[in-house]
Design a protein around this motif. Structure first.
Motif, PDB file in Angstrom:
ATOM      1  N   ILE A 173       0.812  -1.213   0.000  1.00 32.22           N
ATOM      2  CA  ILE A 173       0.000   0.000   0.000  1.00 32.22           C
ATOM      3  C   ILE A 173       0.849   1.268   0.000  1.00 32.22           C
ATOM      4  N   GLY A 174       0.229   2.357  -0.419  1.00 30.03           N
ATOM      5  CA  GLY A 174       0.793   3.688  -0.288  1.00 30.03           C
ATOM      6  C   GLY A 174      -0.222   4.588   0.393  1.00 30.03           C
ATOM      7  N   ILE A 175       0.265   5.571   1.146  1.00 29.82           N
ATOM      8  CA  ILE A 175      -0.620   6.460   1.898  1.00 29.82           C
ATOM      9  C   ILE A 175      -0.265   7.909   1.608  1.00 29.82           C
ATOM     10  N   VAL A 176      -1.248   8.672   1.144  1.00 25.34           N
ATOM     11  CA  VAL A 176      -1.087  10.115   1.004  1.00 25.34           C
ATOM     12  C   VAL A 176      -1.866  10.743   2.152  1.00 25.34           C
ATOM     13  N   PRO A 177      -1.191  11.156   3.232  1.00 20.73           N
ATOM     14  CA  PRO A 177      -1.900  11.638   4.414  1.00 20.73           C
ATOM     15  C   PRO A 177      -2.451  13.043   4.238  1.00 20.73           C
ATOM     16  N   HIS A 185       7.239   3.247  -4.607  1.00 20.19           N
ATOM     17  CA  HIS A 185       7.349   1.778  -4.625  1.00 20.19           C
ATOM     18  C   HIS A 185       6.247   1.117  -5.443  1.00 20.19           C
ATOM     19  N   GLU A 186       5.491   1.935  -6.192  1.00 20.84           N
ATOM     20  CA  GLU A 186       4.435   1.445  -7.085  1.00 20.84           C
ATOM     21  C   GLU A 186       3.435   0.539  -6.353  1.00 20.84           C
ATOM     22  N   PRO A 187       2.729   1.105  -5.373  1.00 17.11           N
ATOM     23  CA  PRO A 187       1.789   0.303  -4.583  1.00 17.11           C
ATOM     24  C   PRO A 187       0.600  -0.179  -5.405  1.00 17.11           C
ATOM     25  N   LYS A 188       0.051  -1.310  -5.008  1.00 20.83           N
ATOM     26  CA  LYS A 188      -1.157  -1.827  -5.652  1.00 20.83           C
ATOM     27  C   LYS A 188      -2.399  -1.088  -5.171  1.00 20.83           C
TER      28      LYS A 188
END
Length: 247
Positions: free
Chosen positions: A78-82, A151-154
């Motif tokens: 995962i990736g998180i844009v807070p 990191h190219e999250p899904k």
């Protein structure tokens, strides 16, 4: 891609649940909007799904991985844009991105090339060696986004990704997110910009008091409510017009 079953969260000392017995499935490549008033439970739900806080009860899986059994692998997925800027103001844009990339085991020329590619795509190449403290709000939002996708999250969690930015920065951010989605990234998006959500999301859920009140395609929700001209009209019909300020 995401399966949520009876998920609940009650914070220590709180009178009630922030999220209560929530069920939801999100398909691969969806842009799914979580909409609701202040304090409705949106950020709490995203925080649980991104493994930042532990649920009180219930379960969820992302691409078949669970919080209980696959926490490390799930975080790599995962990736998180807070909502708040998660950047070091005394470091340059390149230094910030190098650090965040290293936390996903990216390094060397692979990381450098990825950073420069994304800086160029989001219009920040000329500011790579400038300190974050000198950046405008829109520039910080774009760096925030780059840090989350190196990191190219899904799966990408977007918590108010365009709040407080100028129209040009907002357009660049949204267009790049659409490109990522077309390439296969599933997105979970929260915002108070309902016009943006209406055009950006494939489906939305309106949450209030920790529960999903309704969900569906934006155009279907608008057509199902008499006198509703847009998603904002639907939102107000469901959640009311009373102020929802929280200290």
């Amino acid at each position: 891609m995401i399966q949520i079953n009876q998920l609940s969260k009650k914070y220590k000392g709180a009178e009630g649940f922030s999220v209560s017995d929530l069920d939801l499935n999100i398909d691969k490549k969806e842009i799914f909007g979580l909409l609701g008033p202040n304090g409705a439970g949106k950020t709490t739900l995203i925080s649980m799904l991104s493994s930042l806080i532990k649920p009180t009860s219930g379960s969820f899986s992302i691409n078949g991985l669970t919080f209980q059994e696959n926490k490390k692998e799930l975080k790599q997925l995962i990736g998180i844009v807070p909502q708040e800027y998660a950047l070091y103001p005394s470091l340059t844009a390149f230094e910030n991105l190098s650090y965040f990339g290293s936390t996903y085991n990216l390094k060397g020329n692979t990381l450098k090339e990825k950073i420069h590619e994304l800086l160029k795509t989001l219009g920040l190449s000329n500011f790579a060696n400038k300190k974050i403290s000198t950046f405008s709000g829109g520039m910080k939002r774009r760096i925030n986004l780059i840090a989350s996708i190196l990191h190219e999250p899904k799966v990408l969690f977007l918590d108010e990704p365009t709040v407080g930015v100028d129209v040009q920065s907002k357009n660049v951010i949204i267009e790049h997110l659409k490109q990522l989605n077309a390439a296969g990234t599933t997105m979970i998006y929260t915002s108070h910009h309902l016009n943006e959500a209406e055009s950006f999301c494939s489906r939305v859920a309106i949450i209030d008091n920790g529960k999903i009140i309704t969900k569906g395609k934006p155009k279907d929700l608008v057509s199902s409510y008499q006198y509703a001209r847009n998603l904002e009209d639907v939102f107000l019909a469901i959640t009311g017009k009373a102020l929802r300020d929280h200290a």
